[in-house]
Structure formats: C-alpha cells, structure tokens
Design a protein around this motif. Sequence first.
Motif, PDB file in Angstrom:
ATOM      1  N   ILE A   1       0.839  -1.202   0.000  1.00  0.00           N
ATOM      2  CA  ILE A   1       0.000   0.000   0.000  1.00  0.00           C
ATOM      3  C   ILE A   1       0.873   1.251   0.000  1.00  0.00           C
ATOM      4  CG2 ILE A   1      -1.576   1.377   1.431  1.00  0.00           C
ATOM      5  CD1 ILE A   1      -2.935  -1.286   2.226  1.00  0.00           C
ATOM      6  N   LEU A   2       1.927   1.250   0.822  1.00  0.00           N
ATOM      7  CA  LEU A   2       2.839   2.396   0.842  1.00  0.00           C
ATOM      8  C   LEU A   2       3.464   2.622  -0.524  1.00  0.00           C
ATOM      9  CD1 LEU A   2       4.801   2.168   4.229  1.00  0.00           C
ATOM     10  CD2 LEU A   2       2.861   3.635   3.641  1.00  0.00           C
ATOM     11  N   LEU A   3       3.926   1.543  -1.158  1.00  0.00           N
ATOM     12  CA  LEU A   3       4.530   1.669  -2.494  1.00  0.00           C
ATOM     13  C   LEU A   3       3.511   2.177  -3.510  1.00  0.00           C
ATOM     14  CD1 LEU A   3       6.727  -1.558  -2.708  1.00  0.00           C
ATOM     15  CD2 LEU A   3       7.525   0.805  -2.592  1.00  0.00           C
ATOM     16  N   SER A   4       2.297   1.679  -3.396  1.00  0.00           N
ATOM     17  CA  SER A   4       1.244   2.111  -4.320  1.00  0.00           C
ATOM     18  C   SER A   4       0.967   3.600  -4.180  1.00  0.00           C
ATOM     19  CB  SER A   4      -0.039   1.309  -4.042  1.00  0.00           C
ATOM     20  OG  SER A   4      -1.110   1.800  -4.807  1.00  0.00           O
ATOM     21  N   ARG A   5       0.884   4.082  -2.942  1.00  0.00           N
ATOM     22  CA  ARG A   5       0.590   5.505  -2.727  1.00  0.00           C
ATOM     23  C   ARG A   5       1.784   6.389  -3.090  1.00  0.00           C
ATOM     24  NH1 ARG A   5      -3.674   5.888  -4.292  1.00  0.00           N
ATOM     25  NH2 ARG A   5      -2.976   3.935  -5.185  1.00  0.00           N
ATOM     26  N   LEU A   6       2.989   5.846  -2.950  1.00  0.00           N
ATOM     27  CA  LEU A   6       4.166   6.581  -3.432  1.00  0.00           C
ATOM     28  C   LEU A   6       4.071   6.761  -4.943  1.00  0.00           C
ATOM     29  CD1 LEU A   6       6.980   7.828  -3.061  1.00  0.00           C
ATOM     30  CD2 LEU A   6       7.943   5.514  -3.263  1.00  0.00           C
ATOM     31  N   GLY A   7       3.695   5.693  -5.644  1.00  0.00           N
ATOM     32  CA  GLY A   7       3.512   5.786  -7.087  1.00  0.00           C
ATOM     33  C   GLY A   7       2.418   6.761  -7.457  1.00  0.00           C
ATOM     34  N   ASP A   8       1.367   6.826  -6.620  1.00  0.00           N
ATOM     35  CA  ASP A   8       0.270   7.760  -6.881  1.00  0.00           C
ATOM     36  C   ASP A   8       0.735   9.207  -6.784  1.00  0.00           C
ATOM     37  OD1 ASP A   8      -2.531   8.382  -7.325  1.00  0.00           O
ATOM     38  OD2 ASP A   8      -2.558   9.024  -5.235  1.00  0.00           O
ATOM     39  N   GLY A   9       1.717   9.456  -5.927  1.00  0.00           N
ATOM     40  CA  GLY A   9       2.275  10.805  -5.863  1.00  0.00           C
ATOM     41  C   GLY A   9       3.265  11.072  -6.983  1.00  0.00           C
ATOM     42  N   LEU A  10       3.996  10.051  -7.366  1.00  0.00           N
ATOM     43  CA  LEU A  10       5.025  10.224  -8.401  1.00  0.00           C
ATOM     44  C   LEU A  10       4.438  10.471  -9.781  1.00  0.00           C
ATOM     45  CD1 LEU A  10       7.782   7.581  -7.552  1.00  0.00           C
ATOM     46  CD2 LEU A  10       8.059  10.061  -7.690  1.00  0.00           C
ATOM     47  N   ASP A  11       3.306   9.840 -10.095  1.00  0.00           N
ATOM     48  CA  ASP A  11       2.780  10.014 -11.451  1.00  0.00           C
ATOM     49  C   ASP A  11       2.421  11.470 -11.729  1.00  0.00           C
ATOM     50  OD1 ASP A  11       0.449  10.182  -9.939  1.00  0.00           O
ATOM     51  OD2 ASP A  11      -0.558   8.493 -10.916  1.00  0.00           O
ATOM     52  N   GLY A  12       1.845  12.138 -10.733  1.00  0.00           N
ATOM     53  CA  GLY A  12       1.522  13.541 -10.913  1.00  0.00           C
ATOM     54  C   GLY A  12       2.756  14.407 -11.039  1.00  0.00           C
ATOM     55  N   ALA A  13       3.797  14.081 -10.257  1.00  0.00           N
ATOM     56  CA  ALA A  13       5.039  14.853 -10.323  1.00  0.00           C
ATOM     57  C   ALA A  13       5.707  14.699 -11.688  1.00  0.00           C
ATOM     58  CB  ALA A  13       5.985  14.413  -9.206  1.00  0.00           C
ATOM     59  N   VAL A  14       5.696  13.476 -12.221  1.00  0.00           N
ATOM     60  CA  VAL A  14       6.269  13.249 -13.552  1.00  0.00           C
ATOM     61  C   VAL A  14       5.431  13.966 -14.616  1.00  0.00           C
ATOM     62  CG1 VAL A  14       6.737  11.498 -15.320  1.00  0.00           C
ATOM     63  CG2 VAL A  14       7.387  11.075 -12.935  1.00  0.00           C
ATOM     64  N   ALA A  15       4.106  13.941 -14.458  1.00  0.00           N
ATOM     65  CA  ALA A  15       3.226  14.606 -15.426  1.00  0.00           C
ATOM     66  C   ALA A  15       3.473  16.110 -15.451  1.00  0.00           C
ATOM     67  CB  ALA A  15       1.770  14.311 -15.093  1.00  0.00           C
ATOM     68  N   ARG A  16       3.777  16.685 -14.295  1.00  0.00           N
ATOM     69  CA  ARG A  16       4.043  18.123 -14.272  1.00  0.00           C
ATOM     70  C   ARG A  16       5.348  18.467 -14.988  1.00  0.00           C
ATOM     71  NH1 ARG A  16       1.298  17.467  -9.382  1.00  0.00           N
ATOM     72  NH2 ARG A  16       3.168  16.917  -8.205  1.00  0.00           N
ATOM     73  N   ILE A  17       6.258  17.500 -15.074  1.00  0.00           N
ATOM     74  CA  ILE A  17       7.517  17.724 -15.798  1.00  0.00           C
ATOM     75  C   ILE A  17       7.323  17.492 -17.291  1.00  0.00           C
ATOM     76  CG2 ILE A  17       9.876  16.882 -16.126  1.00  0.00           C
ATOM     77  CD1 ILE A  17       9.889  16.160 -13.128  1.00  0.00           C
ATOM     78  N   ASN A  18       6.693  16.369 -17.642  1.00  0.00           N
ATOM     79  CA  ASN A  18       6.544  15.991 -19.047  1.00  0.00           C
ATOM     80  C   ASN A  18       5.357  16.644 -19.736  1.00  0.00           C
ATOM     81  OD1 ASN A  18       8.767  14.337 -18.865  1.00  0.00           O
ATOM     82  ND2 ASN A  18       7.581  12.472 -18.511  1.00  0.00           N
ATOM     83  N   GLY A  19       4.431  17.151 -18.938  1.00  0.00           N
ATOM     84  CA  GLY A  19       3.214  17.722 -19.496  1.00  0.00           C
ATOM     85  C   GLY A  19       2.015  16.857 -19.169  1.00  0.00           C
ATOM     86  N   LYS A  20       0.989  17.480 -18.584  1.00  0.00           N
ATOM     87  CA  LYS A  20      -0.212  16.745 -18.207  1.00  0.00           C
ATOM     88  C   LYS A  20      -1.042  16.399 -19.442  1.00  0.00           C
ATOM     89  CE  LYS A  20      -1.851  19.854 -15.525  1.00  0.00           C
ATOM     90  NZ  LYS A  20      -2.799  20.523 -14.589  1.00  0.00           N
ATOM     91  N   THR A  21      -1.758  15.284 -19.367  1.00  0.00           N
ATOM     92  CA  THR A  21      -2.681  14.890 -20.430  1.00  0.00           C
ATOM     93  C   THR A  21      -4.038  14.571 -19.816  1.00  0.00           C
ATOM     94  OG1 THR A  21      -2.193  12.510 -20.306  1.00  0.00           O
ATOM     95  CG2 THR A  21      -0.760  13.868 -21.724  1.00  0.00           C
ATOM     96  N   ASP A  22      -5.090  14.704 -20.617  1.00  0.00           N
ATOM     97  CA  ASP A  22      -6.430  14.363 -20.141  1.00  0.00           C
ATOM     98  C   ASP A  22      -6.529  12.880 -19.784  1.00  0.00           C
ATOM     99  OD1 ASP A  22      -7.235  16.971 -20.468  1.00  0.00           O
ATOM    100  OD2 ASP A  22      -8.207  16.625 -22.398  1.00  0.00           O
ATOM    101  N   LEU A  23      -5.885  12.029 -20.594  1.00  0.00           N
ATOM    102  CA  LEU A  23      -5.911  10.596 -20.304  1.00  0.00           C
ATOM    103  C   LEU A  23      -5.227  10.309 -18.973  1.00  0.00           C
ATOM    104  CD1 LEU A  23      -6.463   7.649 -21.005  1.00  0.00           C
ATOM    105  CD2 LEU A  23      -4.304   7.632 -22.305  1.00  0.00           C
ATOM    106  N   GLY A  24      -4.109  10.956 -18.733  1.00  0.00           N
ATOM    107  CA  GLY A  24      -3.401  10.749 -17.475  1.00  0.00           C
ATOM    108  C   GLY A  24      -4.250  11.136 -16.277  1.00  0.00           C
ATOM    109  N   GLY A  25      -4.922  12.299 -16.351  1.00  0.00           N
ATOM    110  CA  GLY A  25      -5.788  12.721 -15.261  1.00  0.00           C
ATOM    111  C   GLY A  25      -6.948  11.764 -15.050  1.00  0.00           C
ATOM    112  N   TYR A  26      -7.493  11.269 -16.159  1.00  0.00           N
ATOM    113  CA  TYR A  26      -8.600  10.307 -16.087  1.00  0.00           C
ATOM    114  C   TYR A  26      -8.161   9.004 -15.417  1.00  0.00           C
ATOM    115  CZ  TYR A  26     -12.026   6.884 -17.706  1.00  0.00           C
ATOM    116  OH  TYR A  26     -12.950   5.863 -17.765  1.00  0.00           O
TER     117      TYR A  26
END
Length: 201
Positions: free
Chosen positions: A58-83
């Motif tokens: 669960i901890l690893l999963s929630r870490l990944g949940d925080g990381l995906d948004g951080a990576v998206a802010r660097i690479n550029g957010k997409t509607d699919l990613g937010g969905y």
Amino acid sequence: MIDGIARRGLDPLLQATASLLARARVSANVITWIAFGTGLAAAAAIISGYFITAFLLILLSRLGDGLDGAVARINGKTDLGGYLDIVLDFVFYGAIPLAFILHDPAANAVPGAVLLFAFYANGASFLAFSIMAEKRKMSGEARGEKSFFFTTGLAEAGETLIAFSLACFMPQWFAVIAYIFAAMTIYTTISRIALAMRDLR
C-alpha cells in the motif's frame, strides 16, 4: 485534512525522484498503472492474510500515486493521465475494504459494506462537484496542481492511508476502524454537498 501538510514534506522527495524518472523517459501513465497493480497486489495479500506485506505494498502504491503527478508536471499533463489517475485511485480505494471483507466475511462484511457505501457517496460528491466546477471555469489548487477541481475534506488520501495502515497492523480491529473512517467520510460528503449548495447556486 493532513494532505496539505504531508505534501509540503514529501514534495521535494517526489520532485527529485520524478526528475530522474522523467529523464529515464518513464511516462506518468506507466507509473499510474504500476501503482494500481501494486495496490491490487496489496488487496490480494490482505485476502490471504499477509497484512504486513499488504501494508508495504500500500505504501509503495501511494508513493507511485504521488510520483505520477510529479512526472506529469515535468513531461506535461494529459487528459488521459488525469482520467486514469482518478479512476484507478477509486478502484484501489474500493479494493482494500473489499479485501478485508473477503478475508473474513463473518466479521468484516457489514463494516466493510458501510465503508464502501461511504466511499461511493463521497466519490459521487467529489466528482460531481469537479464536473460543475469545470463547467463554470472555477479553479483551485488546495492540494497542488490537478487535472480537475479538487475539493478538500476531513477524509482525504492521507487519512485513507492511515486507516488502511491501521487495519493492516490491527486486522482484528477492522470493524471499528471501518466505522470510524466511514463516519469521517460521510462528514466529508456532507461538507462537499454544503459547499456545492453555497457555490453552485
């Protein structure tokens, strides 16, 4: 409720890790799927009675949940990613109580069902407000930059992580934890409905 405080402490670590992942060309969507798969593995561990393993997953999963948004802010957010981020999060949040129910139906079925009902109602209040906020071009970054309008409340990601963690460490107390957290979640739902009645008139 505690997400704002947690973000201030975790953001530097998340940003540094996200920079490395972005340079390695790991996409935010890949991280989202990996975090989701890890969350489902945690649910499977709960069903099988491996609660400490489930806690770590669960901890690893929630870490990944925080990381995906951080990576998206660097690479550029997409509607699919937010969905994907919001849909897979909601599936994860339902999978953990369901796993406790399946592990011990006699003890956990009713409290687990109450918690799932609370999650369902809260999810509806959250997503419906987000839709109306988008329609009205409302903006808010109370929990950082998001793909949609994000209303805060008493029961958010941080509180959910605490509740799930306590249940993993004290599975015999799942019923008590579920009822308390369901009450917190229903309070959050009511507060969001009150917010909508104030702001969407």
